[in-house]
Enzyme design. Structure first.
Site, mmCIF file in Angstrom:
data_model
loop_
_atom_site.group_PDB
_atom_site.id
_atom_site.type_symbol
_atom_site.label_atom_id
_atom_site.label_comp_id
_atom_site.label_asym_id
_atom_site.label_seq_id
_atom_site.Cartn_x
_atom_site.Cartn_y
_atom_site.Cartn_z
ATOM 1 N N ASP A 1 -0.586 4.280 0.642
ATOM 2 C CA ASP A 1 -1.125 5.272 1.577
ATOM 3 C C ASP A 1 -0.389 5.171 2.909
ATOM 4 O O ASP A 1 0.213 4.145 3.233
ATOM 5 C CB ASP A 1 -2.644 5.104 1.766
ATOM 6 C CG ASP A 1 -3.043 3.761 2.348
ATOM 7 O OD1 ASP A 1 -2.390 2.746 2.021
ATOM 8 O OD2 ASP A 1 -4.001 3.725 3.147
ATOM 9 N N GLU B 1 -5.236 1.127 2.658
ATOM 10 C CA GLU B 1 -4.982 0.074 3.635
ATOM 11 C C GLU B 1 -5.081 0.603 5.049
ATOM 12 O O GLU B 1 -5.616 -0.048 5.934
ATOM 13 C CB GLU B 1 -3.591 -0.535 3.404
ATOM 14 C CG GLU B 1 -3.374 -1.877 4.122
ATOM 15 C CD GLU B 1 -2.886 -1.740 5.556
ATOM 16 O OE1 GLU B 1 -2.986 -2.719 6.309
ATOM 17 O OE2 GLU B 1 -2.423 -0.648 5.933
ATOM 18 N N HIS C 1 4.312 4.385 11.996
ATOM 19 C CA HIS C 1 3.260 5.247 12.546
ATOM 20 C C HIS C 1 3.787 6.250 13.579
ATOM 21 O O HIS C 1 3.015 7.020 14.136
ATOM 22 C CB HIS C 1 2.109 4.425 13.169
ATOM 23 C CG HIS C 1 1.356 3.576 12.175
ATOM 24 N ND1 HIS C 1 0.058 3.181 12.378
ATOM 25 C CD2 HIS C 1 1.709 3.065 10.986
ATOM 26 C CE1 HIS C 1 -0.348 2.437 11.348
ATOM 27 N NE2 HIS C 1 0.651 2.366 10.487
ATOM 28 N N GLU D 1 4.819 -5.657 4.000
ATOM 29 C CA GLU D 1 4.588 -4.940 5.267
ATOM 30 C C GLU D 1 5.818 -5.094 6.166
ATOM 31 O O GLU D 1 6.534 -6.094 6.087
ATOM 32 C CB GLU D 1 3.355 -5.510 5.991
ATOM 33 C CG GLU D 1 2.025 -5.168 5.347
ATOM 34 C CD GLU D 1 1.556 -3.743 5.660
ATOM 35 O OE1 GLU D 1 2.299 -2.975 6.312
ATOM 36 O OE2 GLU D 1 0.444 -3.412 5.215
ATOM 37 N N HIS E 1 0.840 -1.200 0.000
ATOM 38 C CA HIS E 1 0.000 0.000 0.000
ATOM 39 C C HIS E 1 0.872 1.246 0.000
ATOM 40 O O HIS E 1 1.901 1.290 0.674
ATOM 41 C CB HIS E 1 -0.961 0.011 1.191
ATOM 42 C CG HIS E 1 -0.287 0.049 2.538
ATOM 43 N ND1 HIS E 1 0.061 1.220 3.166
ATOM 44 C CD2 HIS E 1 0.093 -0.935 3.380
ATOM 45 C CE1 HIS E 1 0.611 0.955 4.329
ATOM 46 N NE2 HIS E 1 0.653 -0.349 4.489
HETATM 47 ZN ZN LIG Z 1 1.276 -1.028 6.398
#
Ligand SMILES: [Zn+2]
Length: 389
Positions: A78, A144, A362, A173, A76
């Site tokens: 995003d 995602e 994150h 990932e 992904h």
């Molecule tokens: Zn991810």
């Protein structure tokens, strides 16, 4: 490999990080991939999906070759929002390299991983006359990190409707916990949520005999449902777990016995269950605990997060070998953690997740060592050589 060409992993990763593609914005990210893959001979499709109440989202499917075997790289573009941008040491979307690290939102989750897979494939093609001994594709979504309704799940359906079949998939990932090479994810637990309602009879606290208080009753039920294990784990999974996440009565008055209490819970379940068997099991336990006295019911939320697992075999073996060759580490085959798009891919073909190290995903100052980008590119190259060799 990272010596400054347009198609090395670091250059691609920087180009991607510089697109502020916070879900559902694309901000040019898929265009970076379209250009690189198109130039290498891929047939590239840009597909936009819609859903009432959700933003339209761009996705990309690119394929080269039309024969089997078919290896797909998924991911992904995003990213989650940067948070307080002033708190970043280097800009969240600047793509700066300092002291051997690439900084930026998405550096590890997962623009860095995508960049490595693209760089590895381009290099593989260059060394093999421009064509794979089979097919290679990229399944890249822009949906995602948020509600994931206009992304991989629909892109897979779209590809299947064209009559195409996948052989195996690598989802890039950030699967590693501490160090590149420590972990491949070969499965994920399923997720199922519900709300427990207990109905009482509202009344005055001074006249409890005229009322029925749902607060002690729901407390007992919460303890019963939390205490009894759902299982004791399986060969590849830790034990399933039911966790209550909130208890609400909504009562603002100190002299009123409330008429209803409710409690939300979430279950992370392993391959000993499916959604239906789990609902049956929990409701049977509830019925036993309530007897004829307590009025309780569960309202289940729809879930698209089923458990899946890719069993150890030739595909996991070749990934382990590629990782060991580059890092010297034998990765754990893990099924821990939250859900990912692999749960959708698993309905079409065996899927493993292997990417960068997840430590800063994150977070403020998300970053990856540039050396990890180089190593992950070599690992993906090793996967390609073994898969088509
Ligand atoms: Zn991810």
């Amino acid at each position: 490999m990272l010596s400054g060409g347009m198609n090395d992993a670091l250059s691609i990763a920087r180009d991607l990080v510089r697109c502020p593609s916070v879900t559902p914005a694309d901000a040019g990210a898929l265009g970076v991939l379209e250009k690189a893959l198109g130039a290498a001979g891929f047939e590239v499709h840009r597909v936009t999906f819609s859903e009432p109440g959700a933003a339209d989202v761009d996705n990309l499917y690119a394929r080269i070759g039309d024969a089997a075997p078919h290896l797909s790289f998924a991911g992904h573009t995003d990213v989650v929002p940067p948070g307080d941008e002033a708190a970043w040491t280097h800009g969240a979307f600047a793509g700066e390299v300092r002291d051997g690290f690439l900084y930026g939102r998405g550096a590890v989750d997962m623009k860095g991983g995508i960049a490595c897979s693209v760089a590895a494939v381009l290099e593989y093609l260059k060394d093999n006359g421009g064509q794979p001994k089979g097919s290679i594709s990229f399944l890249i979504t822009g949906d995602e990190e948020a509600i994931a309704v206009n992304g991989t799940i629909k892109l897979l359906q779209w590809v299947a409707a064209r009559g195409e079949k996948f052989g195996h998939c690598v989802l890039g990932e950030p699967s590693n916990v501490e160090t590149l090479g420590d972990c491949i994810k070969v499965g994920r637990r399923g997720s199922l949520s519900g709300t427990l309602y207990v109905d009482g009879i509202q009344g005055h606290v001074a006249y409890p005999h005229r009322a029925s208080n749902p607060v002690p009753d729901i407390s007992r039920l919460i303890v019963v449902l939390s205490d009894e294990p759902l299982d004791h784990g399986s060969a590849q999974f830790q034990a399933s777990n039911l966790e209550f996440t909130s208890v609400d009565v909504g009562n603002t008055a100190g002299n009123v016995i409330p008429g209803q209490a409710r409690a939300k819970f979430n279950i992370r379940f392993n391959d000993l269950h499916n959604q239906e068997s789990l609902r049956t099991l929990v409701e049977a336990r509830l019925t036993k605990a309530t007897g004829n006295r307590i009025k309780a019911r569960i309202v289940w939320e729809p879930s698209n997060a089923n458990v899946f697992v890719t069993r150890p075999g030739a595909f996991t073996d070749l990934a382990v070998a590629a990782i060991e060759e580059v890092t010297g580490r034998k990765p754990e085959l893990s099924t821990s953690g939250g859900t990912s798009d692999a749960r959708f891919i698993a309905s079409y073909c065996p899927v493993i997740e292997f990417g960068l190290v997840g430590q800063t995903m994150h977070a403020i100052d998300e970053r990856t060592p540039v050396s990890d980008l180089e190593k992950l590119t070599r690992i993906y190259r090793g996967v390609l050589d073994r898969y088509f060799g």
